[in-house]
Scaffold this motif. Structure first.
Motif, PDB file in Angstrom:
ATOM      1  N   UNK A 258     -11.995  -2.637  10.597  1.00 46.66           N
ATOM      2  CA  UNK A 258     -10.657  -2.838  10.071  1.00 46.66           C
ATOM      3  C   UNK A 258      -9.855  -1.574  10.346  1.00 46.66           C
TER       4      UNK A 258
ATOM      5  N   UNK B 136       3.610   0.422   2.709  1.00 45.40           N
ATOM      6  CA  UNK B 136       3.412  -0.656   3.664  1.00 45.40           C
ATOM      7  C   UNK B 136       3.464  -1.972   2.917  1.00 45.40           C
TER       8      UNK B 136
ATOM      9  N   UNK C  47      -3.941  -7.937   4.716  1.00 45.26           N
ATOM     10  CA  UNK C  47      -2.566  -7.427   4.738  1.00 45.26           C
ATOM     11  C   UNK C  47      -1.600  -8.317   3.970  1.00 45.26           C
TER      12      UNK C  47
ATOM     13  N   UNK D 192       0.932   5.459   0.788  1.00 40.76           N
ATOM     14  CA  UNK D 192       0.215   6.625   1.286  1.00 40.76           C
ATOM     15  C   UNK D 192       1.015   7.869   0.962  1.00 40.76           C
TER      16      UNK D 192
ATOM     17  N   UNK E  23      -0.087   9.200  17.909  1.00 37.31           N
ATOM     18  CA  UNK E  23       0.232  10.573  17.568  1.00 37.31           C
ATOM     19  C   UNK E  23      -1.002  11.292  17.035  1.00 37.31           C
TER      20      UNK E  23
ATOM     21  N   UNK F 187       2.922  -5.889   3.498  1.00 35.76           N
ATOM     22  CA  UNK F 187       2.302  -6.821   4.430  1.00 35.76           C
ATOM     23  C   UNK F 187       1.937  -6.129   5.739  1.00 35.76           C
ATOM     24  N   UNK F 188       1.415  -4.942   5.622  1.00 37.99           N
ATOM     25  CA  UNK F 188       0.928  -4.257   6.808  1.00 37.99           C
ATOM     26  C   UNK F 188       1.979  -3.568   7.636  1.00 37.99           C
ATOM     27  N   UNK F 189       3.252  -3.622   7.246  1.00 37.31           N
ATOM     28  CA  UNK F 189       4.295  -2.937   7.996  1.00 37.31           C
ATOM     29  C   UNK F 189       4.655  -1.643   7.290  1.00 37.31           C
ATOM     30  N   UNK F 190       4.299  -0.502   7.870  1.00 45.12           N
ATOM     31  CA  UNK F 190       4.565   0.743   7.155  1.00 45.12           C
ATOM     32  C   UNK F 190       6.021   1.181   7.279  1.00 45.12           C
TER      33      UNK F 190
ATOM     34  N   UNK G 107       7.663  -5.962  11.563  1.00 49.85           N
ATOM     35  CA  UNK G 107       6.266  -6.314  11.402  1.00 49.85           C
ATOM     36  C   UNK G 107       5.633  -6.737  12.726  1.00 49.85           C
TER      37      UNK G 107
ATOM     38  N   UNK H 108      -3.107  -6.228  13.984  1.00 57.37           N
ATOM     39  CA  UNK H 108      -3.541  -4.877  13.623  1.00 57.37           C
ATOM     40  C   UNK H 108      -5.061  -4.778  13.652  1.00 57.37           C
TER      41      UNK H 108
ATOM     42  N   UNK I 152       0.859  -1.183   0.000  1.00 56.65           N
ATOM     43  CA  UNK I 152       0.000   0.000   0.000  1.00 56.65           C
ATOM     44  C   UNK I 152       0.895   1.233   0.000  1.00 56.65           C
TER      45      UNK I 152
ATOM     46  N   UNK J 201      -1.787   4.522  15.226  1.00 56.60           N
ATOM     47  CA  UNK J 201      -1.103   3.373  15.784  1.00 56.60           C
ATOM     48  C   UNK J 201      -0.030   3.776  16.796  1.00 56.60           C
TER      49      UNK J 201
ATOM     50  N   UNK K 257      -8.239   2.688   6.801  1.00 56.73           N
ATOM     51  CA  UNK K 257      -7.789   2.794   5.406  1.00 56.73           C
ATOM     52  C   UNK K 257      -6.412   2.232   5.123  1.00 56.73           C
ATOM     53  N   UNK K 258      -5.420   2.936   5.539  1.00 56.70           N
ATOM     54  CA  UNK K 258      -4.052   2.549   5.250  1.00 56.70           C
ATOM     55  C   UNK K 258      -3.439   1.980   6.509  1.00 56.70           C
ATOM     56  N   UNK K 259      -2.834   0.818   6.439  1.00 52.58           N
ATOM     57  CA  UNK K 259      -2.270   0.242   7.656  1.00 52.58           C
ATOM     58  C   UNK K 259      -1.170   1.127   8.232  1.00 52.58           C
ATOM     59  N   UNK K 260      -1.302   1.433   9.481  1.00 53.99           N
ATOM     60  CA  UNK K 260      -0.279   2.234  10.131  1.00 53.99           C
ATOM     61  C   UNK K 260      -0.358   3.703   9.806  1.00 53.99           C
ATOM     62  N   UNK K 261      -1.377   4.095   9.027  1.00 51.08           N
ATOM     63  CA  UNK K 261      -1.463   5.493   8.606  1.00 51.08           C
ATOM     64  C   UNK K 261      -1.780   6.424   9.750  1.00 51.08           C
TER      65      UNK K 261
END
Lengths: 379, 123
Positions: B110, A81, B79, A14, B123, A83-86, B23, B87, A12, B120, B113-117
């Motif tokens: 879920x 990101x 993911x 951003x 902040x 596999x979900x790790x940004x 991860x 997550x 992904x 998390x 939108x964006x994982x870790x955006x």
């Protein structure tokens, strides 16, 4: 899997933009993104280039461009990101943009070019004096001016201490902050660069030795049939790269000049190869006689360390196949290249090529000797 | 602002030295040192606080649980990594991750939108 819009694949992207504080870009911009190219190098400034599709009467050309959304000095943060790790790939500022208007429909593009946040330090020339401050304290003082962009300083004391004495010498800065900090880094065999992340809006300014130690990243496999993760890999061995610096220093009390001993670079650059490259060239450093002894020694060390990397490799990989994003300025293992060129390398630079549906990386690796030091690499 | 560190300890904070990979949900957790009465130092990972839940947004993506699903199925689906189920557990206030998919037909949130955006890291 045709289910939810959370993700179409394991990668992904951003994009955040804004004057100083950023926020996610409107969906029109994300949809118009054609490609992005981000270059990161150890010891150099990072850069980026992004291309957007410019549809006639689209939101970008009608509203965002006139509003100054893509104006120079707009901050851009790109996070990928896997596999979900940004991982934050870039934290930079727009320097210029170009519009290529075309008669062919769909060929009109907006190209945005920029550099990372060290650009801020390169905008203004100033003169400043730093009496009684050793180099690392001068660097932290310069860097403390840039905290409002989320830049934190990570400064390491220099290897050869240069205790200052304002009675004899006061160091002056002329030129921009970036030039001064980079010059100080080069004089000590150090590097200065900006590490974006770990979260968007934060970055670390690192001034210290190249980090050639620690757990390597997941190994690059080449020539291993279906297990290969790298498309191609080229190695070059430049015998004339390594030089032996000759530095003379004159004692002001006795007027005798002495040739400084060859510095030991292994603390600054832990060896990665078993067979070190011999130095073919001898280079006489000029101007070291009149400096302080510690300064002359530091310069000889810096010169010996910087020229030590005789072996360089370059190649490209597909992140989807490799499964991880290769990060620059860290170690990585190589396997499948034969006895001579296998083993751990320092990742000198990485260029990310992103476009919808593909994420390619070009990279360059360096080390100072042939033949791996250990039998295994981290898989 | 961090103080300059001496050269000798410069290579302590090496990349990848953290015991948990990027991860992992413990990657950002702080590592503390506990000194036992006999003087031996023991490293331990400090308690990880859950990130604050986002305000009940109407356009947040949801998933409807079907029977037989497990958290790792959801991790793989959204993911591409079954180990990333945490997550999703973080985005839902559950104590036991198995509660997530215990009742078929239930809607679970879920991550935004964006994982870790966002959110998390508090902040």
């Amino acid at each position: 899997m045709a289910d939810e819009p959370v993700g179409q694949g394991p990668i992904h992207l951003e994009l955040r933009m804004g004057p100083k504080l950023t926020r996610p870009v409107p969906p029109e911009v994300t949809e118009a993104l054609l490609s992005a190219q981000i270059t990161t190098t150890a010891g150099e400034r990072s850069g980026f280039q992004m291309a957007f599709d410019l549809t006639k009467k689209g939101a970008i050309i009608d509203r965002l461009l006139p509003e100054g959304f893509f104006d120079p000095r707009t901050r851009v943060i790109v996070t990928a990101a896997v596999k979900g790790t940004p991982i934050v790939l870039l934290d930079g500022l727009i320097v210029r943009h170009e519009i290529g208007a075309s008669n062919q429909p769909g060929q009109t593009t907006l190209t945005v070019t920029g550099e990372d946040l060290t650009l801020l330090m390169d905008l203004e020339e100033r003169t400043d004096r730093y009496p009684n401050l050793p180099p690392f304290k001068r660097v932290s003082r310069v860097l403390s001016k840039y905290t409002d962009y989320g830049i934190e300083a990570d400064v390491i004391e220099e290897k050869i201490l240069q205790p200052p004495n304002a009675q004899r010498r006061v160091d002056y800065q002329t030129g921009t902050d970036l030039q001064y900090v980079t010059d100080l880094a080069q004089a000590n065999g150090y590097v200065f660069y900006l590490i974006p992340g770990p979260v968007a809006g934060v970055s670390t300014a690192y001034w210290g030795p190249e980090k050639r130690i620690g757990t390597p990243q997941h190994a690059l496999s080449v020539n291993m049939d279906v297990n290969s993760t790298v498309d191609q890999l080229t190695f070059a061995y430049d015998g004339t790269a390594r030089e032996e610096p000759q530095a003379r220093w004159q004692d002001p009390a006795t007027r005798t000049s002495t040739l400084l001993a060859q510095p030991d670079i292994s603390p600054l650059r832990p060896p990665l190869g078993k067979r070190a490259t011999p130095a073919l060239k001898r280079k006489t450093l000029s101007g070291t006689a009149k400096k302080d002894r510690a300064q002359a020694e530091a310069e000889a060390l810096a010169r010996a360390a910087v020229s030590a990397d005789a072996i360089s490799g370059s190649g490209s990989l597909d992140v989807n196949r490799h499964g991880y994003i290769l990060q620059p300025r860290q170690l990585v293992g190589v396997r499948g290249a034969g006895r001579t060129y296998d083993g751990d390398y320092y990742v000198k630079s990485v260029t990310h090529h992103l476009r919808p549906g593909s994420f390619q990386q070009n990279f360059t690796l360096t080390r100072e000797g042939l033949i791996a030091r250990s039998d295994t690499v981290r898989p | 602002m961090a103080e300059p560190q001496p050269y000798e300890s410069a290579l302590d904070a090496i990349p990848g030295a953290h015991p948990y990979p990027r991860s992992s949900r413990y990657h950002d957790a702080e590592v503390g040192i506990h000194t036992q009465p006999d003087g031996t130092a023991v490293r331990y990972v400090k308690r990880r606080l859950l990130p604050p839940l986002g305000e009940a947004d109407e356009d947040i993506a949801t998933h409807t649980v079907s029977s037989g699903e497990r958290p790792d199925h959801l991790g793989q689906r959204y993911f591409g990594d079954p180990a990333a189920w945490w997550r999703i557990a973080d985005a839902n206030p559950v104590l036991d991750p198995r509660e997530l998919t215990a009742e078929p037909g239930e809607e679970i949130a879920l991550p935004d939108g964006f994982p870790g955006g966002g959110g998390r890291f508090g902040r």
